[in-house]
Write a protein that holds these residues in place. Structure first.
Motif, PDB file in Angstrom:
ATOM      1  N   ASP A 138      87.808  23.199  86.684  1.00 60.63           N
ATOM      2  CA  ASP A 138      87.918  24.012  87.901  1.00 60.63           C
ATOM      3  C   ASP A 138      88.838  23.396  88.943  1.00 60.63           C
ATOM      4  OD1 ASP A 138      86.251  26.038  86.985  1.00 60.63           O
ATOM      5  OD2 ASP A 138      84.459  24.860  87.498  1.00 60.63           O
ATOM      6  N   SER A 139      89.394  22.227  88.643  1.00 59.89           N
ATOM      7  CA  SER A 139      90.290  21.573  89.618  1.00 59.89           C
ATOM      8  C   SER A 139      91.630  22.284  89.640  1.00 59.89           C
ATOM      9  CB  SER A 139      90.574  20.126  89.214  1.00 59.89           C
ATOM     10  OG  SER A 139      89.403  19.445  88.965  1.00 59.89           O
ATOM     11  N   SER A 140      92.365  22.053  90.717  1.00 63.70           N
ATOM     12  CA  SER A 140      93.743  22.542  90.750  1.00 63.70           C
ATOM     13  C   SER A 140      94.571  21.651  89.818  1.00 63.70           C
ATOM     14  CB  SER A 140      94.285  22.429  92.173  1.00 63.70           C
ATOM     15  OG  SER A 140      95.694  22.409  92.117  1.00 63.70           O
ATOM     16  N   PRO A 141      95.438  22.233  89.011  1.00 68.42           N
ATOM     17  CA  PRO A 141      96.251  21.381  88.117  1.00 68.42           C
ATOM     18  C   PRO A 141      97.104  20.382  88.898  1.00 68.42           C
ATOM     19  CG  PRO A 141      96.824  23.730  87.853  1.00 68.42           C
ATOM     20  CD  PRO A 141      95.678  23.657  88.801  1.00 68.42           C
ATOM     21  N   PHE A 142      97.360  20.693  90.160  1.00 75.03           N
ATOM     22  CA  PHE A 142      98.237  19.811  90.950  1.00 75.03           C
ATOM     23  C   PHE A 142      97.536  18.542  91.414  1.00 75.03           C
ATOM     24  CE2 PHE A 142      99.612  24.186  91.301  1.00 75.03           C
ATOM     25  CZ  PHE A 142     100.866  24.068  90.716  1.00 75.03           C
ATOM     26  N   GLU A 143      96.190  18.527  91.296  1.00 76.66           N
ATOM     27  CA  GLU A 143      95.447  17.343  91.733  1.00 76.66           C
ATOM     28  C   GLU A 143      95.323  16.300  90.625  1.00 76.66           C
ATOM     29  OE1 GLU A 143      91.682  19.017  92.717  1.00 76.66           O
ATOM     30  OE2 GLU A 143      92.450  19.977  94.523  1.00 76.66           O
ATOM     31  N   LEU A 144      95.757  16.645  89.423  1.00 73.77           N
ATOM     32  CA  LEU A 144      95.517  15.754  88.281  1.00 73.77           C
ATOM     33  C   LEU A 144      96.563  14.646  88.184  1.00 73.77           C
ATOM     34  CD1 LEU A 144      94.821  18.429  85.509  1.00 73.77           C
ATOM     35  CD2 LEU A 144      93.255  17.512  87.215  1.00 73.77           C
ATOM     36  N   SER A 145      96.229  13.620  87.390  1.00 78.50           N
ATOM     37  CA  SER A 145      97.198  12.550  87.125  1.00 78.50           C
ATOM     38  C   SER A 145      98.292  13.100  86.210  1.00 78.50           C
ATOM     39  CB  SER A 145      96.496  11.391  86.429  1.00 78.50           C
ATOM     40  OG  SER A 145      96.145  11.791  85.111  1.00 78.50           O
ATOM     41  N   GLY A 146      99.391  12.357  86.103  1.00 75.28           N
ATOM     42  CA  GLY A 146     100.515  12.796  85.269  1.00 75.28           C
ATOM     43  C   GLY A 146     100.100  13.076  83.833  1.00 75.28           C
TER      44      GLY A 146
END
Ligand code: ADP
Ligand code: MG
Length: 286
Positions: A138-146
């Motif tokens: 459910d997180s935004s993909p932009f908050e994830l690590s590379g």
């Protein structure tokens, strides 16, 4: 499923002063279920070649056969081809755009016309196969690590259930641990599914450990094609093309030169450990 590339030529900017012969008479076949690598230094034509595999680029001459049928023949469905040949571009995380990871991965199946439930089922399955932890769905993909972003992007392609997964430099820009993780995950993916996997890289180190077969491109042409063992046997010639063999190949040759009777044509750490243990007459403790 098989993809046969026949005498493929591609020229950028034909007839202009920017003319570049990117591909020259390329022929080889990608059989069903194979895990193969396409290796070559930057500018050797890898990205140009793989964009032909799902019809994104039309060759200047030559042909591509999917299951024996030319993809350029009149009634051939490019749409179907693009569902069957999933292409993960370099830096695929730049194409993530939805508000959540799960929605992003649903995008492909949604375009295939599947119902909302089917899309979600496909997306969850693909996220598991790509090794994305559930708490991130459910997180935004932009908050994830590379590394996580890249897994989500790969999941977005495998959710469409392609028969061939083509990954253009999937380790570009990752640190060594991120690189090993993503390659390990791709190997798992290949083991668990029936998919053929084409891993494109400029690094021998990346592919040697993982693939069954390597096609080496040089200046837009196939330089050699064989098992990692066959290819790395020519490591001196490959060096001249600017392609270093994996470290383990150098170590094994150095040991042989020092008088240790090892088989130097070894391409993975696991084989090297076994071989060194064998000639030393000790059990592998690992
Ligand atoms: P690789 O993926 O192995 O780095 P590419 O397929 O990107 O190689 O490039 C092969 C050759 O085609 C290079 O000489 C490159 O400069 C040229 N090339 C790639 N894309 C273009 C383009 N859009 N226009 C003109 N030349 C290009
Ligand atoms: Mg490229």
């Amino acid at each position: 499923m098989s993809i046969e590339i026949r005498n493929l030529n591609y020229t950028y900017g034909a007839g202009t002063c920017f003319e570049a012969h990117a591909l020259q008479n390329i022929s080889f076949t990608i059989p069903d279920g194979q895990f193969m690598g396409i290796i070559g230094h930057t500018g050797s034509g890898k990205s140009t070649l793989i964009q032909h595999l799902n019809g994104l680029i039309r060759p200047s001459s030559g042909d591509i056969l999917y299951n024996g049928v030319s993809i350029y023949s009149e009634n051939f469905s490019m749409r179907e081809l693009r569902q069957n040949v999933g292409l993960v571009f370099q830096y695929p995380e730049h194409q993530l755009f939805e508000e959540s990871v799960l929605k992003d991965v649903c995008f492909g199946p949604k375009n295939q016309g599947l119902t909302a439930e089917e899309c979600e089922e496909r997306a969850r399955e693909a996220l598991i196969l790509s090794g994305v932890p559930q708490e991130l769905y459910d997180s935004s993909p932009f908050e994830l690590s590379g590394g996580q972003k890249r897994r989500v992007a790969i999941a977005g392609v495998i959710a469409m259930h392609p028969k061939v997964l083509v990954l253009d430099e999937p380790t570009a820009g990752l640190d060594p641990s991120g690189r090993d993780e993503i390659l390990g995950q791709i190997r798992e993916l290949h083991r668990k599914t029936e998919m053929a996997v084409v891993l494109v890289s400029h690094s021998m180190e990346d592919v040697a450990e993982y693939v069954e077969r390597i096609v080496v491109l040089n200046d837009g042409a196939v330089y050699c094609d064989g098992t990692p063992r066959e290819v790395f046997r020519q490591y001196k010639a490959l060096e001249e093309l600017g392609l270093a063999a994996p470290q383990v190949t150098y170590i094994m040759h150095a040991l042989k030169d020092c008088g240790l009777p090892v088989d130097p044509d070894i391409t993975t750490m696991e084989e090297a450990t076994d071989e060194i243990c064998r000639v030393m007459g000790v059990e592998d403790a690992s």
